[in-house]
Design a protein around this motif. Structure first.
Motif, short mmCIF file in Angstrom:
data_model
loop_
_atom_site.label_atom_id
_atom_site.label_comp_id
_atom_site.label_asym_id
_atom_site.label_seq_id
_atom_site.Cartn_x
_atom_site.Cartn_y
_atom_site.Cartn_z
N ASP A 41 0.83 -1.21 0.00
CA ASP A 41 0.00 0.00 0.00
C ASP A 41 0.86 1.25 0.00
O ASP A 41 1.95 1.29 0.61
CB ASP A 41 -0.91 0.03 1.23
N GLU A 42 0.36 2.29 -0.68
CA GLU A 42 1.07 3.56 -0.73
C GLU A 42 1.28 4.08 0.70
O GLU A 42 0.38 4.02 1.53
CB GLU A 42 0.27 4.57 -1.54
N GLY A 43 2.47 4.55 0.97
CA GLY A 43 2.79 5.05 2.30
C GLY A 43 3.25 3.96 3.26
O GLY A 43 3.56 4.25 4.41
N GLY A 61 12.54 -1.38 6.15
CA GLY A 61 11.32 -1.32 5.36
C GLY A 61 11.68 -1.16 3.89
O GLY A 61 12.59 -0.40 3.54
N LEU A 62 10.97 -1.87 3.02
CA LEU A 62 11.28 -1.86 1.59
C LEU A 62 10.09 -1.31 0.80
O LEU A 62 9.01 -1.90 0.81
CB LEU A 62 11.58 -3.29 1.11
#
Length: 104
Positions: A41-43, A61-62
């Motif tokens: 998801d975006e963000g 985080g990738l």
């Protein structure tokens, strides 16, 4: 007789489909296949974890588009976890959920 043949053919087709799906993630003689993070998801970011499960520490985080080398996958609970390394920083290794990978 026809019903038995039809059932056997259906089971055989299902087994082949499963084998094809599982073949997309595995060892490649010590060198992993190339995959990218996709569908997050975006963000948000896909978590590279210290082990195969959400109980392990997050290493990094990738975002979508991150390229990984995937070496081996294992099923843990309801999630398929894959051992992976960042292509641009191969010393950064961990586990990611297979659900957010697509083959390049």
């Amino acid at each position: 007789m026809r019903a038995a043949i039809g059932t056997a053919m259906t089971r055989g087709a299902a087994a082949l489909a499963l084998a094809a799906a599982l073949a997309g993630c595995g060892s490649n003689g010590g060198w992993g296949g190339r995959y990218e993070v996709h569908g997050v998801d975006e963000g948000d970011m896909l978590k590279l974890r210290g082990g195969p499960g959400t109980g392990f520490d997050v290493i990094v985080g990738l975002p979508n588009g991150t390229v990984l080398r995937v070496y081996d996958c294992t099923q843990t609970g309801g999630t398929r976890w894959c051992e992976a390394a960042l292509e641009r920083a191969p010393e950064t290794k961990g586990y990611v959920s297979w659900a957010y990978l697509r083959e390049l």
